[in-house]
Design an enzyme around this catalytic site. Sequence first.
Site, PDB file in Angstrom:
ATOM      1  N   LYS A 212       0.636  -1.606  -0.113  1.00 33.15           N
ATOM      2  CA  LYS A 212       0.242  -0.270  -0.502  1.00 33.15           C
ATOM      3  C   LYS A 212       0.456   1.100   0.053  1.00 33.15           C
ATOM      4  CE  LYS A 212      -3.988  -2.319   1.932  1.00 33.15           C
ATOM      5  NZ  LYS A 212      -5.042  -2.690   3.018  1.00 33.15           N
ATOM      6  N   ARG A 248      -2.032 -10.201   5.835  1.00 29.74           N
ATOM      7  CA  ARG A 248      -2.251 -10.130   5.193  1.00 29.74           C
ATOM      8  C   ARG A 248      -1.115  -9.847   4.007  1.00 29.74           C
ATOM      9  NH1 ARG A 248      -5.613  -7.710   0.906  1.00 29.74           N
ATOM     10  NH2 ARG A 248      -6.934  -8.401  -0.031  1.00 29.74           N
TER      11      ARG A 248
END
Length: 279
Positions: A212, A248
Amino acid sequence: MNKLRKLLNEKKYLIMGILNFTPDSFSDGGDFYDVEAAIEGVRKMVEEGADIIDIGAESTRPGSTVVSEEDELARLQSVFPTLRKEFPDVCFSIDTYKPTVAEYMIKEGIDALNDVNGVKGSNMAEVAAKYNIPIFVMHNGGVEEGREIEQVVRELSESVDICLKAGVKKENIILDPGMGFGKTAEANLEITRKLDQLNTLGCEILYAVSRKRTTDYVLGGNTNPKDRDIVSAALSIEAVKRGARMVRVHNVKVMKEAFMTYEIINGCLLYTSDAADEE
């Protein structure tokens, strides 16, 4: 016993691999948008050490196109029954905020739900309770500077209350602080530093920062998402040190090696190796 609960009982930490069955994911859009590619993607992640595979059929990146319920179902119908048959022992979760999609996937054998809207604005909590299935509940939205973790804890506490009132067992609620969802890179890092405060809610924690913009920020900006895996793993280890039990990630291999290093340093081997000592 549900596969996810069984894994949590057996292992100290879990790695969730990401399978984006979409053409437009920010990181790997199109890489798995084919049944055969999806099968090989799952096989590779499992071989590399993934404990859970999280399937998404709608991108949630900023600016992504909203996918209709019908289109999301069509994508999943084309791939998941094959994956479930090919990998009967693998723990799968479905990344969706649509209750109808969640119910379809439960009936097809999914093992957990993953709701980026934190069970707010829908009856996802009722679906999880009806089928007695674990649900990942994510914080979605911005946070006030200087009170980042306090706001995340407060608003996730509201999500927990919604789940409990709907009949979801507390052991089936996993919290996700929502890295990158409406938050600045600085806010994400501050939440990571103080993640231990989320333990006060008494639920397991999933940390999901992989590739991200926060990882791009750490690297100085303008990097290829696939070059962010080491930073993703480093931040994930920091989250684990503060209470997260699940991470994750896109690159399972890098994350597993980071876990191996962390466990060796801390004197408790989680993963074993066939490599003999060279001394």
